[in-house]
Design a protein around this motif. Structure first.
Motif, mmCIF file in Angstrom:
data_model
loop_
_atom_site.group_PDB
_atom_site.id
_atom_site.type_symbol
_atom_site.label_atom_id
_atom_site.label_comp_id
_atom_site.label_asym_id
_atom_site.label_seq_id
_atom_site.Cartn_x
_atom_site.Cartn_y
_atom_site.Cartn_z
ATOM 1 N N VAL A 96 0.863 -1.192 0.000
ATOM 2 C CA VAL A 96 0.000 0.000 0.000
ATOM 3 C C VAL A 96 0.894 1.235 0.000
ATOM 4 N N PRO A 97 0.999 1.998 -1.103
ATOM 5 C CA PRO A 97 0.290 1.758 -2.361
ATOM 6 C C PRO A 97 0.873 0.575 -3.120
ATOM 7 N N GLN A 98 0.101 0.103 -4.090
ATOM 8 C CA GLN A 98 0.542 -1.029 -4.896
ATOM 9 C C GLN A 98 1.601 -0.581 -5.907
ATOM 10 N N ALA A 99 2.545 -1.463 -6.191
ATOM 11 C CA ALA A 99 3.639 -1.137 -7.114
ATOM 12 C C ALA A 99 3.176 -1.309 -8.551
ATOM 13 N N THR A 100 2.302 -0.399 -8.983
ATOM 14 C CA THR A 100 1.702 -0.483 -10.314
ATOM 15 C C THR A 100 2.103 0.696 -11.196
ATOM 16 N N THR A 101 3.047 1.517 -10.716
ATOM 17 C CA THR A 101 3.705 2.520 -11.551
ATOM 18 C C THR A 101 5.208 2.370 -11.330
ATOM 19 N N GLN A 102 5.985 2.894 -12.262
ATOM 20 C CA GLN A 102 7.438 2.777 -12.125
ATOM 21 C C GLN A 102 7.950 3.560 -10.923
ATOM 22 N N ASP A 103 7.351 4.706 -10.639
ATOM 23 C CA ASP A 103 7.784 5.506 -9.482
ATOM 24 C C ASP A 103 7.519 4.772 -8.174
ATOM 25 N N LEU A 104 6.343 4.159 -8.050
ATOM 26 C CA LEU A 104 6.024 3.418 -6.830
ATOM 27 C C LEU A 104 6.903 2.183 -6.684
ATOM 28 N N LEU A 105 7.233 1.555 -7.805
ATOM 29 C CA LEU A 105 8.140 0.411 -7.773
ATOM 30 C C LEU A 105 9.521 0.841 -7.270
ATOM 31 N N GLU A 106 10.023 1.951 -7.779
ATOM 32 C CA GLU A 106 11.340 2.430 -7.362
ATOM 33 C C GLU A 106 11.354 2.860 -5.902
ATOM 34 N N ASP A 107 10.227 3.313 -5.388
ATOM 35 C CA ASP A 107 10.146 3.638 -3.954
ATOM 36 C C ASP A 107 10.486 2.420 -3.100
ATOM 37 N N PHE A 109 12.398 -0.147 -4.019
ATOM 38 C CA PHE A 109 13.837 -0.389 -4.149
ATOM 39 C C PHE A 109 14.637 0.544 -3.231
ATOM 40 N N THR A 110 14.179 1.778 -3.096
ATOM 41 C CA THR A 110 14.870 2.729 -2.229
ATOM 42 C C THR A 110 14.820 2.283 -0.776
ATOM 43 N N ILE A 111 13.668 1.821 -0.325
ATOM 44 C CA ILE A 111 13.541 1.321 1.046
ATOM 45 C C ILE A 111 14.480 0.142 1.260
ATOM 46 N N ALA A 112 14.475 -0.799 0.321
ATOM 47 C CA ALA A 112 15.295 -1.999 0.456
ATOM 48 C C ALA A 112 16.783 -1.675 0.475
ATOM 49 N N SER A 113 17.199 -0.676 -0.291
ATOM 50 C CA SER A 113 18.618 -0.322 -0.339
ATOM 51 C C SER A 113 19.133 0.134 1.019
ATOM 52 N N LYS A 114 18.254 0.633 1.847
ATOM 53 C CA LYS A 114 18.637 1.112 3.178
ATOM 54 C C LYS A 114 18.440 0.051 4.258
ATOM 55 N N ASP A 115 17.458 -0.837 4.061
ATOM 56 C CA ASP A 115 17.006 -1.679 5.167
ATOM 57 C C ASP A 115 17.192 -3.187 4.982
ATOM 58 N N SER A 116 17.377 -3.668 3.747
ATOM 59 C CA SER A 116 17.356 -5.112 3.541
ATOM 60 C C SER A 116 18.697 -5.744 3.879
ATOM 61 N N TYR A 117 18.652 -6.779 4.700
ATOM 62 C CA TYR A 117 19.850 -7.527 5.070
ATOM 63 C C TYR A 117 20.317 -8.445 3.949
ATOM 64 N N VAL A 118 19.424 -8.752 3.014
ATOM 65 C CA VAL A 118 19.755 -9.667 1.923
ATOM 66 C C VAL A 118 19.458 -8.982 0.594
ATOM 67 N N ASN A 119 19.796 -9.653 -0.508
ATOM 68 C CA ASN A 119 19.598 -9.080 -1.839
ATOM 69 C C ASN A 119 18.115 -9.090 -2.201
ATOM 70 N N TYR A 120 17.735 -8.203 -3.105
ATOM 71 C CA TYR A 120 16.308 -7.956 -3.301
ATOM 72 C C TYR A 120 15.990 -7.583 -4.746
ATOM 73 N N SER A 121 14.784 -7.953 -5.141
ATOM 74 C CA SER A 121 14.142 -7.376 -6.308
ATOM 75 C C SER A 121 12.642 -7.351 -6.035
ATOM 76 N N PHE A 122 11.934 -6.634 -6.875
ATOM 77 C CA PHE A 122 10.491 -6.475 -6.717
ATOM 78 C C PHE A 122 9.818 -6.687 -8.059
ATOM 79 N N MET A 123 8.585 -7.175 -8.023
ATOM 80 C CA MET A 123 7.827 -7.339 -9.258
ATOM 81 C C MET A 123 6.928 -6.134 -9.488
#
Length: 445
Positions: A96-107, A109-123
């Motif tokens: 929430v919101p759903q990753a249905t635009t490129q900007d929301l999808l990149e948001d 990725f930005t969170i994960a770059s700061k917080d994820s302990y492991v490697n990540y991608s999103f659909m």
């Protein structure tokens, strides 16, 4: 970062088990050899009697961020994943919101770059009206497209046949689908409601979300993929009849239509509702022993290509509601690999096959760059396993933010002792490295 030498481990890779030393230099597996001379500045990990495998790649998780962080977030769930030997994840778009635009999808990725302990991608999430935005998705930087052909949240149910065909015809990326026929489920639910009122028994779940509902949807998706030439991946198979839709006579890299099974559908069947109740309420539903057996057969004969989790935590309070109010989904990333290794001990699957289905095959299927294998030149995403160190799942050692697990009370015969992510020792016998974070996964497309 320096370097690390892992001494005397039994490495499991590409169907073989062999005892070797391994040198990690910076982020990369530098050398695999029988007897590596330890550099003066190196950290040494003695691994005699332990298995060394590639980090698992989970191709379907729901980490709930943004918007649903009372249930989970990327930091808490990726930490649990690291403890469970999962070094890379692909997360779904229904946040929430759903990753249905490129900007929301990149948001995300930005969170994960700061917080994820492991490697990540999103659909990227497809809808009935975002094809133009969907086609902007970068195939080298994004795992794929996710379509809900049933059981969607918000406006993510893609039920317009013309739109579906356009999506299938317009992209070469992997299209991953949740397949359950909504009208069949609605009809079945109404029958149960008429019979039981609001107190529908949990045992009705696989009857409401029936094998027919699954097959009707998945067979249509496969028919459309064959018609359009789309690259289709069917998530979380749960029925015997669906397994007949897939082939095992060509290598995975040549398949256009692939399939996944989740740990919970291998571990539980409809007999377990009496004890586990809504804690094993998933969509698609856990079904009969016959279905469970057929899933195992298809996994072992390679009609099913990948084992994943569909990790989807809810709060304990939410899950303790009655059937009609309890949400579907549960947390699994910390316990999926140990659960599969218990099956190894039971002789149900080999450890080489577990590595194939949880490490190698996700990398092949999504064309992930330099991950999923223990190979020189690949990223040092590695997991050490002590096959004789037993432990029992309790509330005190559950790492999910929701603090519960369908495996609570289960004893695992094995322990994950060390997890490396990009050469960094992220998890060491219960202790986490809080400084280093994972990297964005890239793709050979």
């Amino acid at each position: 970062m320096g370097c690390t030498v892992i001494k005397g481990a039994s490495i499991i890779n590409e169907g073989k088990i062999f005892k070797r030393d391994l040198l990690i230099e910076n982020e990369i597996i530098k050398t695999i050899a029988k007897d590596i001379k330890v550099p003066r500045s190196a950290t040494v990990i003695k691994a005699k009697g332990k298995f060394l495998i590639p980090g698992a790649i989970d191709d379907q998780v729901h980490f709930r961020e943004p918007g649903l962080t009372h249930k989970a977030n990327i930091a808490t769930e990726s930490k649990a994943a690291a403890a469970g030997g999962i070094t890379s994840f692909i997360e779904m778009p229904n946040t929430v919101p759903q990753a249905t635009t490129q900007d929301l999808l990149e948001d995300k990725f930005t969170i994960a770059s700061k917080d994820s302990y492991v490697n990540y991608s999103f659909m990227f999430g497809g809808t009935n009206d975002n094809l133009e935005e969907l086609l902007k998705t970068d195939p080298k930087k994004v795992a794929g497209i996710k379509l809900f052909l049933g059981s969607s949240t918000g406006n993510m149910l893609v039920d317009n046949p013309e739109v579906l065909e356009k999506i299938f015809s317009s992209t070469d990326m992997v299209i991953s689908v949740h397949c359950e026929d909504e009208q069949t489920i609605k009809d079945n639910f109404q029958k149960a409601l008429d019979q039981y009122g609001e107190e529908i028994p949990i045992a009705q779940h696989p009857i409401i979300r029936s094998a027919e509902a699954c097959y009707l949807s998945s067979s249509k998706a496969i028919e459309l993929a064959k018609k359009t030439g789309a690259r289709l991946h069917v998530f979380h198979l749960s029925t015997a009849i669906e397994t007949e839709l897939f082939r095992n006579d060509i290598p995975l890299k040549d398949k256009k239509i692939t399939a996944e099974v989740c740990v919970h559908h291998l571990n539980f069947n409809s007999d377990d509702y009496a004890k586990k109740g809504t804690f094993i309420k998933w969509n698609p539903a856990v079904k009969t022993k016959n279905d469970q057996g057929a899933l195992w057969k298809a996994l072992l004969d390679d009609r099913i290509d990948v084992i994943a989790t569909d990790h989807a935590p809810h709060t304990l309070e939410e899950k303790q509601n009655n059937y009609t109010k309890a949400p579907s989904g549960g947390p699994l990333v910390q316990h999926a690999l140990p659960a599969m290794l218990n099956f190894v001990d039971q002789g149900k699957i080999t450890i080489e096959k577990v590595v194939e289905k949880m490490c190698h095959n996700p990398a092949i299927l999504f064309e992930i760059e330099k991950r999923g294998y223990v190979k020189e030149g690949y990223y040092a995403d590695l997991v050490l396993i002590d096959p004789e160190k037993k432990w029992t799942v309790t509330k005190d050692n559950i790492l999910y933010k929701c603090r519960w697990s369908p495996f609570e009370g289960t004893t695992f015969n094995n322990s994950i002792t060390h997890t490396f992510v990009n050469g960094n020792l992220i998890y060491d016998n219960g202790v986490f490295n809080e400084e280093n974070k994972g990297k964005r996964i890239t793709f050979n497309r």
